[in-house]
Write a protein that holds these residues in place. Structure first.
Motif, short mmCIF file in Angstrom:
data_model
loop_
_atom_site.label_atom_id
_atom_site.label_comp_id
_atom_site.label_asym_id
_atom_site.label_seq_id
_atom_site.Cartn_x
_atom_site.Cartn_y
_atom_site.Cartn_z
N ARG A 121 -1.87 -5.18 6.45
CA ARG A 121 -1.73 -3.66 6.79
C ARG A 121 -0.72 -3.20 5.77
O ARG A 121 0.11 -2.99 5.81
CB ARG A 121 -2.23 -2.63 7.89
N LYS A 163 -0.11 0.75 4.56
CA LYS A 163 -0.07 1.37 3.86
C LYS A 163 -1.70 1.85 4.48
O LYS A 163 -1.64 1.88 5.54
CB LYS A 163 0.75 2.00 2.17
N ALA A 164 -2.32 2.35 3.70
CA ALA A 164 -3.55 3.08 4.18
C ALA A 164 -4.55 1.41 3.44
O ALA A 164 -5.52 1.19 3.45
CB ALA A 164 -4.21 4.27 3.13
N HIS A 165 -4.01 0.74 2.84
CA HIS A 165 -4.61 -0.61 2.02
C HIS A 165 -4.31 -1.92 3.28
O HIS A 165 -3.35 -2.05 3.62
CB HIS A 165 -4.43 -1.01 0.86
N LYS A 179 -4.57 -5.96 2.16
CA LYS A 179 -4.01 -6.95 1.59
C LYS A 179 -3.94 -8.03 2.04
O LYS A 179 -3.96 -8.87 3.07
CB LYS A 179 -2.26 -7.02 1.77
N GLY A 197 -5.95 -3.17 -7.79
CA GLY A 197 -6.17 -3.84 -6.64
C GLY A 197 -5.60 -5.16 -6.81
O GLY A 197 -4.99 -6.16 -7.72
N TYR A 198 -5.15 -5.89 -5.53
CA TYR A 198 -5.34 -7.18 -5.03
C TYR A 198 -6.16 -8.04 -6.05
O TYR A 198 -7.62 -7.52 -5.81
CB TYR A 198 -5.55 -7.28 -3.58
N LEU A 235 -0.68 -7.88 -6.91
CA LEU A 235 -1.24 -7.34 -7.16
C LEU A 235 -1.45 -6.20 -8.34
O LEU A 235 -0.73 -6.58 -9.03
CB LEU A 235 -0.19 -6.04 -6.56
#
Lengths: 305, 125
Positions: free
Chosen positions: B26, B28-30, B32, B75-76, B90
């Motif tokens: 995790r 932050k809000a994403h 990975k 994004g990733y 990223l």
């Protein structure tokens, strides 16, 4: 360095090591670099082709299709294939301990003294990442390289624990157990020609007692019908046959033959004043002049159903 | 992996340190994906794949970021070189930022790779 030549250092074993002078001569050569190709991440052919295209000279090891000897390589850790987990630098004899145990996909397996994880990841490879491996090591700081190697090599079927192996809880029983015990590591000793050999790890007199305790606990953790593999990288019979003898005297254990096709010598019949159980001759002694790798001892033991 | 083995409940009573392989982290809000997970499962992806030459990959690993436009959504992304999955990066417009684990590669890794690439081409060093 010790003040002893290989002949002097290993003289107590001159009567038990076949062709002792050839053995001592071999110790003057450096250890070969063996690469185990990790089929959890790439096929043997893919990795072999990539390395050979870049000029590496790879010799396949007879009877062990996943191991190659790299003739013109000194630092395998710098290969990108190492970083990506497509291979692991591992002595042929170390690979043989996993092959001799022979775990199958779906087994529940314990690696009692697992760090730094080379053999654990081999077990996962043989199990095709299926079933469960419990990888234990008593020292928390040794779990760091264990975790790192398991991640790099793409091992998904393993949990790690941190118990003293001789006190591993008896709540769980295992189909296969690898007992690769701490040892005096004499099998790793090599030196330049005409030089003295380096001091092995200090063993004192405590190792055989610890090894006996580890093997007894491992046997007690086996499912009926299960199999364990006891291994060391030393020639010292006090750490090898004597430990297995102690198990046979204390438990209903049965030494089994090892079905690999590689050069080795049988376990000893006797050492000093001790005559061993005849079945101990089914154990394997791996000497560098017979198979150019780290000296090893392997004992495969079954718990009868 | 392990279906209905009667011994699993006993495992729960032991002091387990780690389980399996980390798939996601995790940030932050994403979420990975980890590089090690992509190396195992990334071959199933059909988009958001960035293919780099070994020299570009070396730059990305060393400098942590390279500039360029790549045909994928921000994004990733999955980084691939010579058809081999290397790991996660990223992608932001015009920038590719390494998400490889620290110490994944050594400095010598890139020297060896570039030297051997020259050997492969038969070029003098």
């Amino acid at each position: 360095m010790t003040n002893q030549t290989p002949e002097q250092y290993f003289s107590p074993y001159s009567q038990i090591i076949p062709d002792f002078s050839a053995f001592c001569r071999k110790l003057s050569n450096p250890l070969p670099v063996h690469l185990r190709f990790n089929t959890l991440k790439a096929t043997v052919n893919q990795t072999r082709l990539r390395l050979e295209r870049r000029g590496l000279n790879l010799l396949p090891e007879k009877s062990v299709s996943i191991v190659f000897r790299a003739k013109n390589l000194t630092q395998p850790g710098h290969l990108i294939e190492f970083s990506l987990g497509h291979l692991h630098s591992q002595a042929l004899s170390s690979v043989m301990s996993g092959l001799a145990l022979g775990p199958k996909p779906g087994d529940v397996v314990l690696d009692l003294c697992a760090a730094p994880g080379g053999k654990t990841s081999l077990l996962a490879q043989l199990m095709e990442n299926r079933g469960l491996i419990v990888a234990n090591d008593r020292y928390p700081n040794r779990l760091i390289p264990l975790h790192s190697n398991l991640k790099r090599l793409g091992v998904t079927n393993t949990v790690t624990l941190c118990y003293p192996g001789q006190h591993f809880p008896k709540r769980l029983r295992f189909d296969r157990i690898l007992v690769d015990v701490p040892c005096s590591a004499e099998g790793t000793l090599r030196g330049a020609a005409n030089s003295n050999i380096r001091q092995p790890y200090q063993s004192g007199n405590k190792l055989p007692g610890l090894q006996r305790d580890l093997l007894l606990r491992a046997f007690d953790l086996l499912e009926p019908g299960g199999t364990l593999l006891y291994s060391t990288c030393t020639y010292n019979p006090d750490e090898n046959e004597s430990v297995v003898q102690s198990l046979l005297e204390n438990r209903q254990a049965k030494v089994q033959p090892i079905s690999l096709d590689l050069p080795h010598s049988p376990g000893l019949e006797q050492w000093k004043e001790i005559t061993y159980d005849a079945t101990i001759q089914q154990c394997w002694r791996i000497y560098p002049h017979q198979l150019d790798t780290v000296g090893f001892f392997l004992a495969r033991v079954a718990r009868e159903s | 992996m392990l279906n209905k083995d009667h011994r699993l409940p006993s495992l729960a009573s032991l002091r387990v340190q780690t389980v399996g392989l980390p798939l996601l982290r995790r940030i932050k809000a994403h979420l990975k994906p980890t590089s090690v997970a992509l190396q195992l499962f990334g071959s199933h992806a059909s988009k958001n794949i960035v293919s780099l030459e070994p020299e570009q990959l070396g730059d990305l690993a060393e400098r942590k970021e390279i500039r360029g436009e790549f045909a994928c959504s921000p994004g990733y992304v999955i980084v691939v070189t010579n058809s081999v999955i290397v790991g996660c990066a990223l992608f932001l417009p015009g920038r590719l930022i390494s998400q490889f684990p620290r110490h994944m590669f050594t400095d010598q890794t890139w020297n060896d790779l570039l030297q051997s690439k020259e050997k492969e081409k038969g070029l003098p060093r």
